[in-house]
Enzyme design. Structure first.
Site, PDB file in Angstrom:
ATOM      1  N   ASN A  83      70.079  26.039 -14.892  1.00  0.00           N
ATOM      2  CA  ASN A  83      68.940  25.145 -15.138  1.00  0.00           C
ATOM      3  C   ASN A  83      67.737  25.659 -14.359  1.00  0.00           C
ATOM      4  OD1 ASN A  83      67.097  23.061 -15.250  1.00  0.00           O
ATOM      5  ND2 ASN A  83      68.564  21.447 -14.751  1.00  0.00           N
ATOM      6  N   CYS A 122      61.928  18.726 -15.427  1.00  0.00           N
ATOM      7  CA  CYS A 122      62.546  19.485 -16.526  1.00  0.00           C
ATOM      8  C   CYS A 122      61.840  19.270 -17.863  1.00  0.00           C
ATOM      9  CB  CYS A 122      64.018  19.132 -16.638  1.00  0.00           C
ATOM     10  SG  CYS A 122      64.896  19.525 -15.131  1.00  0.00           S
ATOM     11  N   HIS A 176      66.379  21.587 -23.440  1.00  0.00           N
ATOM     12  CA  HIS A 176      66.389  21.874 -21.999  1.00  0.00           C
ATOM     13  C   HIS A 176      67.833  22.181 -21.599  1.00  0.00           C
ATOM     14  CE1 HIS A 176      66.010  21.683 -17.766  1.00  0.00           C
ATOM     15  NE2 HIS A 176      66.651  20.537 -17.634  1.00  0.00           N
TER      16      HIS A 176
HETATM   17  O1  UT7 Z   1      67.761  18.990 -15.337  1.00  0.00           O
HETATM   18  C1  UT7 Z   1      67.514  17.673 -15.476  1.00  0.00           C
HETATM   19  C2  UT7 Z   1      68.271  16.725 -14.720  1.00  0.00           C
HETATM   20  N1  UT7 Z   1      69.612  17.061 -14.322  1.00  0.00           N
HETATM   21  C3  UT7 Z   1      70.670  16.887 -15.137  1.00  0.00           C
HETATM   22  O2  UT7 Z   1      70.554  16.613 -16.294  1.00  0.00           O
HETATM   23  C4  UT7 Z   1      72.031  16.992 -14.489  1.00  0.00           C
HETATM   24  C5  UT7 Z   1      72.903  15.861 -14.920  1.00  0.00           C
HETATM   25  N2  UT7 Z   1      74.196  15.804 -14.269  1.00  0.00           N
HETATM   26  C6  UT7 Z   1      75.166  16.714 -14.465  1.00  0.00           C
HETATM   27  O3  UT7 Z   1      74.978  17.696 -15.154  1.00  0.00           O
HETATM   28  C7  UT7 Z   1      76.535  16.422 -13.889  1.00  0.00           C
HETATM   29  O4  UT7 Z   1      76.560  15.115 -13.394  1.00  0.00           O
HETATM   30  C8  UT7 Z   1      76.952  17.398 -12.752  1.00  0.00           C
HETATM   31  C9  UT7 Z   1      77.221  18.778 -13.314  1.00  0.00           C
HETATM   32  C10 UT7 Z   1      75.890  17.455 -11.658  1.00  0.00           C
HETATM   33  C11 UT7 Z   1      78.269  16.908 -12.120  1.00  0.00           C
HETATM   34  O5  UT7 Z   1      79.253  16.767 -13.133  1.00  0.00           O
HETATM   35  P1  UT7 Z   1      80.091  15.413 -13.272  1.00  0.00           P
HETATM   36  O6  UT7 Z   1      81.037  15.608 -14.367  1.00  0.00           O
HETATM   37  O7  UT7 Z   1      79.116  14.269 -13.401  1.00  0.00           O
HETATM   38  O8  UT7 Z   1      80.868  15.365 -11.908  1.00  0.00           O
HETATM   39  P2  UT7 Z   1      80.927  14.186 -10.855  1.00  0.00           P
HETATM   40  O9  UT7 Z   1      79.668  14.146 -10.052  1.00  0.00           O
HETATM   41  O10 UT7 Z   1      81.405  12.948 -11.527  1.00  0.00           O
HETATM   42  O11 UT7 Z   1      82.079  14.714  -9.921  1.00  0.00           O
HETATM   43  C12 UT7 Z   1      83.443  14.764 -10.360  1.00  0.00           C
HETATM   44  C13 UT7 Z   1      84.287  15.335  -9.236  1.00  0.00           C
HETATM   45  C14 UT7 Z   1      84.033  14.668  -7.896  1.00  0.00           C
HETATM   46  O12 UT7 Z   1      85.250  14.611  -7.197  1.00  0.00           O
HETATM   47  P3  UT7 Z   1      86.107  13.260  -7.149  1.00  0.00           P
HETATM   48  O13 UT7 Z   1      85.211  12.237  -6.528  1.00  0.00           O
HETATM   49  O14 UT7 Z   1      86.436  12.934  -8.577  1.00  0.00           O
HETATM   50  O15 UT7 Z   1      87.302  13.613  -6.318  1.00  0.00           O
HETATM   51  C15 UT7 Z   1      83.122  15.642  -7.188  1.00  0.00           C
HETATM   52  O16 UT7 Z   1      83.193  15.562  -5.800  1.00  0.00           O
HETATM   53  O17 UT7 Z   1      83.986  16.730  -9.054  1.00  0.00           O
HETATM   54  C16 UT7 Z   1      83.632  16.962  -7.684  1.00  0.00           C
HETATM   55  N3  UT7 Z   1      82.626  18.016  -7.655  1.00  0.00           N
HETATM   56  C17 UT7 Z   1      82.943  19.331  -7.678  1.00  0.00           C
HETATM   57  N4  UT7 Z   1      84.119  19.964  -7.733  1.00  0.00           N
HETATM   58  C18 UT7 Z   1      84.102  21.310  -7.761  1.00  0.00           C
HETATM   59  C19 UT7 Z   1      81.280  17.911  -7.626  1.00  0.00           C
HETATM   60  N5  UT7 Z   1      80.709  19.114  -7.627  1.00  0.00           N
HETATM   61  C20 UT7 Z   1      81.725  20.023  -7.658  1.00  0.00           C
HETATM   62  C21 UT7 Z   1      81.764  21.420  -7.691  1.00  0.00           C
HETATM   63  N6  UT7 Z   1      82.975  22.023  -7.741  1.00  0.00           N
HETATM   64  N7  UT7 Z   1      80.645  22.184  -7.687  1.00  0.00           N
END
Ligand code: UT7
Length: 332
Positions: A286, A116, A256
């Site tokens: 992204n 990225c 980004h």
């Molecule tokens: O581009 C350069 C590098 N990449 C980035 O910068 C990405 C960085 N990371 C992120 O943007 C975020 O971490 C994500 C958008 C990928 C995920 O968001 P988050 O707030 O960190 O969510 P999380 O992984 O902590 O998940 C929270 C909950 C989980 O459920 P439990 O364990 O709390 O029951 C996940 O299983 O949300 C669940 N979850 C979803 N729910 C609905 C994960 N993906 C989804 C989804 N829809 N698509």
């Protein structure tokens, strides 16, 4: 003699027509529009459809547009750098495929992989070629067909990524415009959190790797988020401090587009309001190397000669960095 700087003198962009909306994703994986919008800011992303189409095909559109705007032909390009993690082929470089397709027969080219942060690394590299003299027209492409390495059964990654490409032309100037300063950083220990497991020399592709879905993006979202939110904000503040820039001096932050929450944190740290932040994540998601040049492409008409821009990114590697530039032209 005054210092030679590299200035962006034209911008092109391309996004595929097909829109993969949150509503459609709801039918593919267990997710919903509210979760995606509140966690990322993304509403839809573009997907390149069509047999035999790859990253170079998007780049050809973007580069041809910037050449047309600048009124020059492809054979005037000296160097083309293609920043991508989704090359058309493992080798040769996609840059060579692009130069062949557009007829840039006097250019040499190479690919640059910094995920990225690729576009920022590319612009930094291009600026050094120009500052050293001898290179008059350098094109930097930021292009990724992320749909080719995304698992559409993995709800944590498939909601984030999209396909797209932006490109800029850099030329020398002796005026006080162009790339003023760059800070580029990397930390390879971060690779464990974001990578593609198979298809490289450590683990060549095989039936087993495909069955295990190791040809797709592997991302530990939470861990990447933590590093991204801190480092992108820190490096943006660092480049402002280094160049004695206050928030009032900044016309636009060009971040980004990984996650709106990361962008908001960066803007807060810099003290700039949302009206000064280029944000199109809701439309394109992204696009990895494509996000920053696609922002420049969309905002080009609002940019005026002398505007101070801070470009800033964080991505796989880990890689991150920021560029301070003074915009060099008024768009027609
Ligand atoms: O581009 C350069 C590098 N990449 C980035 O910068 C990405 C960085 N990371 C992120 O943007 C975020 O971490 C994500 C958008 C990928 C995920 O968001 P988050 O707030 O960190 O969510 P999380 O992984 O902590 O998940 C929270 C909950 C989980 O459920 P439990 O364990 O709390 O029951 C996940 O299983 O949300 C669940 N979850 C979803 N729910 C609905 C994960 N993906 C989804 C989804 N829809 N698509």
């Amino acid at each position: 003699m005054s210092k030679i700087r590299a200035a962006i003198t034209s911008v092109g962009g391309y996004v595929p027509e097909y829109r993969l909306t949150n509503k459609v994703l709801e039918t593919m994986v267990d997710t919903n529009d509210e979760w995606i919008t509140s966690r990322t800011g993304i509403k839809e992303r573009r997907i390149l459809k069509g047999e035999g189409l790859g990253t170079s095909d998007m780049a050809v559109e973007a580069v041809n547009e910037l050449l047309k705007k600048r009124g020059i032909s492809a054979d005037e390009i000296d160097l083309l750098i293609c920043c991508t993690v989704t090359p058309d082929l493992v080798f040769p470089a996609t840059a060579n495929i692009i130069t062949d397709k557009i007829g840039a027969k006097n250019a040499f080219g190479f690919d640059l992989m910094a995920a990225c942060s690729g576009f920022l690394y590319g612009v930094t590299t291009a600026s050094k070629y120009i500052e050293a003299g001898g290179y008059k027209k350098v094109v930097v492409v930021g292009a990724d067909k992320m749909s080719s390495i995304v698992d559409y059964e993995d709800r944590e990654t498939c909601i984030i990524f999209g396909d797209g490409c932006g490109a800029v032309l850099l030329e020398p100037t002796e005026d006080d415009f162009g790339i003023i300063d760059t800070i580029m950083k990397s930390d390879g220990s971060g690779r464990v959190h974001l990578h593609q497991k198979a298809g490289g020399s450590v683990k060549p592709s095989s039936h087993a790797t495909v069955d295990a879905k190791e040809h797709f993006v592997y991302q530990e979202g939470k861990a990447v988020f933590k590093f991204a939110v801190t480092n992108m904000a820190d490096v943006s503040a660092e480049i402002m401090e280094k160049n004695n820039l206050g928030s009032d001096d900044i016309r636009f932050l060009v971040p980004h587009q990984a996650n709106k929450r990361i962008i908001d944190a960066t803007a807060r740290r810099m003290g700039v309001g949302s009206e000064k932040v280029m944000l199109n994540i809701e439309k394109y998601g992204n696009t990895t190397s494509g996000t920053i040049p696609l922002c420049l492409w969309e905002w080009e008409k609002q940019l005026k000669k002398g505007d101070n821009l801070i470009l800033s990114a964080f991505g796989g590697g880990f890689t991150w960095g920021a560029i301070y530039l003074k915009w060099a032209y008024d768009s027609k």
